[in-house]
Design a protein around this motif. Structure first.
Motif, PDB file in Angstrom:
ATOM      1  N   ASP A  38       3.945 -13.039   4.964  1.00 50.99           N
ATOM      2  CA  ASP A  38       2.608 -12.944   5.539  1.00 50.99           C
ATOM      3  C   ASP A  38       1.628 -12.683   4.402  1.00 50.99           C
ATOM      4  O   ASP A  38       2.008 -12.119   3.360  1.00 50.99           O
ATOM      5  CB  ASP A  38       2.565 -11.811   6.573  1.00 50.99           C
ATOM      6  N   TRP A  39       0.407 -13.076   4.578  1.00 50.26           N
ATOM      7  CA  TRP A  39      -0.650 -12.824   3.591  1.00 50.26           C
ATOM      8  C   TRP A  39      -0.290 -13.358   2.198  1.00 50.26           C
ATOM      9  O   TRP A  39      -0.634 -12.762   1.185  1.00 50.26           O
ATOM     10  CB  TRP A  39      -0.994 -11.342   3.511  1.00 50.26           C
ATOM     11  N   TYR A  40       0.441 -14.464   2.136  1.00 47.91           N
ATOM     12  CA  TYR A  40       0.844 -15.099   0.874  1.00 47.91           C
ATOM     13  C   TYR A  40       1.684 -14.181  -0.001  1.00 47.91           C
ATOM     14  O   TYR A  40       1.815 -14.394  -1.195  1.00 47.91           O
ATOM     15  CB  TYR A  40      -0.380 -15.591   0.070  1.00 47.91           C
ATOM     16  N   GLY A  41       2.269 -13.148   0.591  1.00 52.56           N
ATOM     17  CA  GLY A  41       3.045 -12.166  -0.158  1.00 52.56           C
ATOM     18  C   GLY A  41       4.493 -12.567  -0.309  1.00 52.56           C
ATOM     19  O   GLY A  41       5.376 -11.979   0.333  1.00 52.56           O
ATOM     20  N   ASP A  48       7.657  -9.580 -10.433  1.00 54.25           N
ATOM     21  CA  ASP A  48       6.936 -10.382 -11.421  1.00 54.25           C
ATOM     22  C   ASP A  48       6.582  -9.589 -12.679  1.00 54.25           C
ATOM     23  O   ASP A  48       5.927 -10.109 -13.585  1.00 54.25           O
ATOM     24  CB  ASP A  48       5.674 -10.995 -10.809  1.00 54.25           C
ATOM     25  N   GLY A  49       6.990  -8.313 -12.739  1.00 53.35           N
ATOM     26  CA  GLY A  49       6.700  -7.491 -13.912  1.00 53.35           C
ATOM     27  C   GLY A  49       5.307  -6.888 -13.910  1.00 53.35           C
ATOM     28  O   GLY A  49       4.892  -6.269 -14.881  1.00 53.35           O
ATOM     29  N   ASN A  50       4.591  -7.019 -12.798  1.00 54.17           N
ATOM     30  CA  ASN A  50       3.209  -6.538 -12.691  1.00 54.17           C
ATOM     31  C   ASN A  50       3.135  -5.440 -11.634  1.00 54.17           C
ATOM     32  O   ASN A  50       3.390  -5.699 -10.463  1.00 54.17           O
ATOM     33  CB  ASN A  50       2.302  -7.716 -12.319  1.00 54.17           C
ATOM     34  N   LYS A  57      -4.831  -8.813  -4.959  1.00 56.50           N
ATOM     35  CA  LYS A  57      -4.825  -9.459  -6.275  1.00 56.50           C
ATOM     36  C   LYS A  57      -3.586 -10.336  -6.474  1.00 56.50           C
ATOM     37  O   LYS A  57      -3.377 -10.882  -7.546  1.00 56.50           O
ATOM     38  CB  LYS A  57      -4.948  -8.415  -7.377  1.00 56.50           C
ATOM     39  N   GLY A  58      -2.739 -10.439  -5.446  1.00 55.58           N
ATOM     40  CA  GLY A  58      -1.668 -11.428  -5.439  1.00 55.58           C
ATOM     41  C   GLY A  58      -0.369 -11.061  -6.128  1.00 55.58           C
ATOM     42  O   GLY A  58       0.416 -11.953  -6.432  1.00 55.58           O
ATOM     43  N   SER A  59      -0.120  -9.779  -6.350  1.00 50.21           N
ATOM     44  CA  SER A  59       1.114  -9.402  -7.031  1.00 50.21           C
ATOM     45  C   SER A  59       2.067  -8.595  -6.155  1.00 50.21           C
ATOM     46  O   SER A  59       3.034  -8.040  -6.650  1.00 50.21           O
ATOM     47  CB  SER A  59       0.790  -8.612  -8.305  1.00 50.21           C
ATOM     48  N   THR A  85      12.762   1.763  -9.513  1.00 49.85           N
ATOM     49  CA  THR A  85      11.361   2.181  -9.469  1.00 49.85           C
ATOM     50  C   THR A  85      10.636   1.201  -8.571  1.00 49.85           C
ATOM     51  O   THR A  85      10.795  -0.014  -8.700  1.00 49.85           O
ATOM     52  CB  THR A  85      10.729   2.152 -10.878  1.00 49.85           C
ATOM     53  N   PHE A  86       9.832   1.721  -7.646  1.00 48.14           N
ATOM     54  CA  PHE A  86       9.067   0.844  -6.779  1.00 48.14           C
ATOM     55  C   PHE A  86       7.623   1.300  -6.762  1.00 48.14           C
ATOM     56  O   PHE A  86       7.316   2.473  -6.968  1.00 48.14           O
ATOM     57  CB  PHE A  86       9.663   0.761  -5.370  1.00 48.14           C
ATOM     58  N   THR A  87       6.739   0.340  -6.559  1.00 50.79           N
ATOM     59  CA  THR A  87       5.296   0.597  -6.545  1.00 50.79           C
ATOM     60  C   THR A  87       4.761   0.280  -5.168  1.00 50.79           C
ATOM     61  O   THR A  87       4.938  -0.834  -4.662  1.00 50.79           O
ATOM     62  CB  THR A  87       4.583  -0.268  -7.607  1.00 50.79           C
ATOM     63  N   ASN A  88       4.085   1.253  -4.569  1.00 51.46           N
ATOM     64  CA  ASN A  88       3.478   1.101  -3.253  1.00 51.46           C
ATOM     65  C   ASN A  88       2.075   0.516  -3.404  1.00 51.46           C
ATOM     66  O   ASN A  88       1.427   0.685  -4.437  1.00 51.46           O
ATOM     67  CB  ASN A  88       3.412   2.463  -2.552  1.00 51.46           C
ATOM     68  N   ARG A  89       1.601  -0.124  -2.376  1.00 51.11           N
ATOM     69  CA  ARG A  89       0.239  -0.669  -2.414  1.00 51.11           C
ATOM     70  C   ARG A  89      -0.785   0.441  -2.272  1.00 51.11           C
ATOM     71  O   ARG A  89      -0.525   1.467  -1.659  1.00 51.11           O
ATOM     72  CB  ARG A  89       0.051  -1.755  -1.377  1.00 51.11           C
ATOM     73  N   ARG A  90      -1.962   0.237  -2.843  1.00 53.05           N
ATOM     74  CA  ARG A  90      -3.007   1.258  -2.807  1.00 53.05           C
ATOM     75  C   ARG A  90      -4.218   0.850  -1.986  1.00 53.05           C
ATOM     76  O   ARG A  90      -5.046   1.677  -1.634  1.00 53.05           O
ATOM     77  CB  ARG A  90      -3.442   1.628  -4.221  1.00 53.05           C
ATOM     78  N   ASP A  91      -4.355  -0.429  -1.668  1.00 53.66           N
ATOM     79  CA  ASP A  91      -5.564  -0.898  -0.991  1.00 53.66           C
ATOM     80  C   ASP A  91      -5.593  -0.515   0.484  1.00 53.66           C
ATOM     81  O   ASP A  91      -6.664  -0.340   1.050  1.00 53.66           O
ATOM     82  CB  ASP A  91      -5.724  -2.410  -1.181  1.00 53.66           C
ATOM     83  N   CYS A  92      -4.450  -0.388   1.093  1.00 59.08           N
ATOM     84  CA  CYS A  92      -4.378   0.095   2.480  1.00 59.08           C
ATOM     85  C   CYS A  92      -2.920   0.329   2.841  1.00 59.08           C
ATOM     86  O   CYS A  92      -2.027  -0.066   2.099  1.00 59.08           O
ATOM     87  CB  CYS A  92      -4.997  -0.902   3.475  1.00 59.08           C
TER      88      CYS A  92
END
Length: 169
Positions: A38-41, A48-50, A57-59, A85-92
């Protein structure tokens, strides 16, 4: 030879061994998949290393609203996984990851969800990078699943650190 060059050589050898085997993100060469898109995710966005945590922002990866949504990386070989290690989204919507499980193993039964559990995410803040220790759990697949509820699953980065199963230090 004097002791100083030997010590220097030993130090460089140790640094090389540590950086070449243990601290390499083996997920970067993997193949990711997820329960839906969904949402091009697309799933590959999460390896992707980002670590960009603004999903717009598409990552980041992003599933649809699924029951038991999952994301999985195939490491293409069996590894002894020391940490994830995981990174959570910050925008919502950062709370969506609460209750997610990280599972590691060699089975694709039930999309890998039946593999042994490394960690349950009880609470993670918006945009947070969290590292969990997996005590050299062996597996080819690393799965993040939100079990027992319908939810969207979004991951901005997943890093997997470990050594190939045949490597011993």
């Amino acid at each position: 030879l004097s002791p100083v060059p030997l010590i220097s050589y030993f130090y460089l050898l140790c640094v090389f061994v540590l950086t070449s085997d243990i601290f390499i993100n083996v997920a970067l060469k993997g193949v990711a998949t997820q329960s839906s898109i969904d949402w091009y995710g697309i799933a590959q966005n999460a390896i992707d290393g980002n670590r960009e945590s603004d999903s717009y922002k598409g990552s980041c990866s992003h599933t649809a609203y699924d029951t038991n949504p999952f994301w999985r990386v195939d490491l293409l070989d069996v590894y002894r996984v020391t940490a994830v290690t995981f990174t959570n989204r910050r925008d919502c919507c950062h709370e969506r990851l609460n209750g997610a499980e990280i599972r590691i193993g060699n089975s694709l039964d039930n999309n890998g969800i039946n593999n042994p559990r490394c960690f349950i995410i009880s609470l993670i803040q918006a945009g947070e990078n969290k590292t969990v220790q997996c005590n050299e759990m062996e597996g080819r697949y690393v799965v993040v699943v939100i079990p027992g509820r319908s939810e969207w699953l979004s991951l901005c980065e997943v890093e997997v650190y470990g050594t190939p199963k045949g490597n011993h230090l």
